[in-house]
Structure formats: C-alpha cells, structure tokens
Write a protein that holds these residues in place. Structure first.
Motif, PDB file in Angstrom:
ATOM      1  N   GLU A  22      55.387  41.642  44.586  1.00 25.70           N
ATOM      2  CA  GLU A  22      56.678  40.731  45.297  1.00 25.70           C
ATOM      3  C   GLU A  22      55.816  39.904  46.764  1.00 25.70           C
ATOM      4  O   GLU A  22      56.229  38.834  46.678  1.00 25.70           O
ATOM      5  N   ARG A  23      54.822  40.705  46.973  1.00 24.02           N
ATOM      6  CA  ARG A  23      53.751  40.808  47.802  1.00 24.02           C
ATOM      7  C   ARG A  23      53.362  39.251  47.453  1.00 24.02           C
ATOM      8  O   ARG A  23      52.811  38.189  47.808  1.00 24.02           O
ATOM      9  N   TYR A  58      47.174  47.521  41.230  1.00 28.64           N
ATOM     10  CA  TYR A  58      47.618  48.131  39.925  1.00 28.64           C
ATOM     11  C   TYR A  58      47.266  47.219  38.953  1.00 28.64           C
ATOM     12  O   TYR A  58      47.204  45.556  39.384  1.00 28.64           O
ATOM     13  N   GLY A  59      47.459  47.497  37.641  1.00 32.37           N
ATOM     14  CA  GLY A  59      46.864  46.219  36.372  1.00 32.37           C
ATOM     15  C   GLY A  59      47.893  46.930  35.756  1.00 32.37           C
ATOM     16  O   GLY A  59      47.820  47.856  35.225  1.00 32.37           O
ATOM     17  N   LEU A  94      46.219  44.400  46.959  1.00 30.19           N
ATOM     18  CA  LEU A  94      46.630  43.877  48.391  1.00 30.19           C
ATOM     19  C   LEU A  94      45.181  43.067  48.465  1.00 30.19           C
ATOM     20  O   LEU A  94      43.973  43.744  48.413  1.00 30.19           O
ATOM     21  N   PRO A  95      44.746  42.082  49.161  1.00 31.46           N
ATOM     22  CA  PRO A  95      43.961  41.347  50.481  1.00 31.46           C
ATOM     23  C   PRO A  95      43.146  42.696  51.125  1.00 31.46           C
ATOM     24  O   PRO A  95      41.878  42.519  50.761  1.00 31.46           O
ATOM     25  N   PHE A  96      43.508  43.290  51.155  1.00 27.76           N
ATOM     26  CA  PHE A  96      42.666  43.611  52.592  1.00 27.76           C
ATOM     27  C   PHE A  96      41.813  45.114  51.570  1.00 27.76           C
ATOM     28  O   PHE A  96      40.807  45.646  51.734  1.00 27.76           O
ATOM     29  N   ALA A  97      41.956  45.113  50.289  1.00 29.93           N
ATOM     30  CA  ALA A  97      41.543  46.483  49.220  1.00 29.93           C
ATOM     31  C   ALA A  97      41.155  45.526  48.170  1.00 29.93           C
ATOM     32  O   ALA A  97      40.047  46.343  47.729  1.00 29.93           O
ATOM     33  N   ILE A 179      42.168  38.679  43.540  1.00 31.95           N
ATOM     34  CA  ILE A 179      42.491  38.887  42.134  1.00 31.95           C
ATOM     35  C   ILE A 179      43.815  38.723  42.023  1.00 31.95           C
ATOM     36  O   ILE A 179      44.259  39.904  43.058  1.00 31.95           O
ATOM     37  N   ARG A 180      44.646  38.159  41.537  1.00 30.18           N
ATOM     38  CA  ARG A 180      45.812  38.360  41.138  1.00 30.18           C
ATOM     39  C   ARG A 180      46.176  37.396  39.927  1.00 30.18           C
ATOM     40  O   ARG A 180      45.486  35.646  39.189  1.00 30.18           O
TER      41      ARG A 180
END
Length: 182
Positions: A22-23, A58-59, A94-97, A179-180
């Motif tokens: 969702e994010r 996740y993948g 997530l961006p920070f990871a 990564i998206r």
C-alpha cells in the motif's frame, strides 16, 4: 543494527506485505488473498526482507509464460504446466531499507529460474526500467494485447525479460538505486 536479510515468506507475513504494498504501490492494489495464493503456488519464489524494524520488503515470483502478464488483483488458480519463465510479480523495499538488498533476492530467483526455463520476466513500473537494466533485463517489443494489459500498470510500465543462459549476472544496483516493480 544488522543488515536486512531475505527469508521465505509465509501467510503470517501478509499483513506486513500488504502494508508495504500500500505504501510503495498505492495505485496498484491487490487483495491479501491474491498475495497468499502466490505464496501457496510458488513458495520458493516468495520472500520477505527482514531487518531490525521487522519486515521491510518483500518479493513475489512464480513460473509463468513469456509475453503474458498475470492480471493484477486476480487469482491465478494454478501455474501453467508449460511455463517458460519465472515471472517476478513484485519486489518492494521500504525506502529506508534500500541499498542493494534486492540483489540477493534476484540471485535467489536466478537459481530458481535456471531450473524452470532460465528466463526471468517482469513489468517495470514507476520508471524503474534503468534499475532492471542493471540486473540484465531488457525491454521487449509488445503486441497490442500485451500493451493493453500493461496499461493498468501505469504510463511508464515496461515488459522486460532476462535470458539467464545468454549472459552472466550483471553488476547489482548501487545503494542509491530504487527498487519498486510489479
């Protein structure tokens, strides 16, 4: 703080996966049951990225047919008997990871794909095509049917393949890479 690591996903991870989806993909909604089905059909292709903060990515991947895209938010029911690729349905961190963590997941998929066709396929979204090109994926010419299916992924959606038999693993993306996909 330890470096995030990938582990097999389980249905108990669905809440965290959906929160990340969702994010990262607010315009590409999929129901929790659709994610759970992918994990049931191809557990070896489904992973979560775990860091000190819990699940931070996740993948999801599963066998499929080249030049075909499974519809978003739809059940697959089963995997094709004549699958000729491993379809990378989604990778979200997530961006920070972020910072090169996707490379380990992609290496896992490379090994899995070598046993089931030696081709990886995906739809790049949000202008991430340059990132996937660093992993050795190449955009392919699409027919009208495939272009119509790509439309629901947004304007920048690109269907891409990577033939693992044709070339060695390219340089993994750098820590600044985004990564998206889906």
């Amino acid at each position: 703080m330890s470096k995030p690591h990938w582990r097999p996903a389980s249905t108990t991870d669905i809440t965290a996966i959906i929160a990340i989806a969702e994010r990262i993909h607010p315009d590409l909604f999929e129901r929790p049951d659709v994610f759970a089905e992918k994990m049931r059909l191809c557990p070896d292709g489904c992973r979560v990225l775990v860091g000190d903060e819990g699940i931070v990515g996740y993948g999801l991947a599963h066998p499929w047919k080249q030049h075909q895209i499974p519809p978003l938010d739809c059940f697959l029911a089963s995997l094709p008997d004549d699958a000729d690729c491993l379809y990378v349905h989604d990778v979200a961190v997530l961006p920070f990871a972020r910072g090169g963590v996707a490379a380990a997941y992609i290496r896992t998929l490379e090994q899995l794909a070598r046993s089931s066709g030696a081709v990886l396929a995906l739809v790049s979204v949000y202008a991430t095509r340059p990132l996937w090109e660093q992993f050795g994926f190449r955009s392919v010419t699409t027919n009208a049917e495939l272009r119509a299916k790509l439309a629901c992924y947004g304007e920048a959606a690109t269907y891409m393949l990577r033939d693992l038999a044709a070339a060695p693993s390219p340089r993994p993306p750098t820590p600044n890479d985004d990564i998206r996909i889906r």
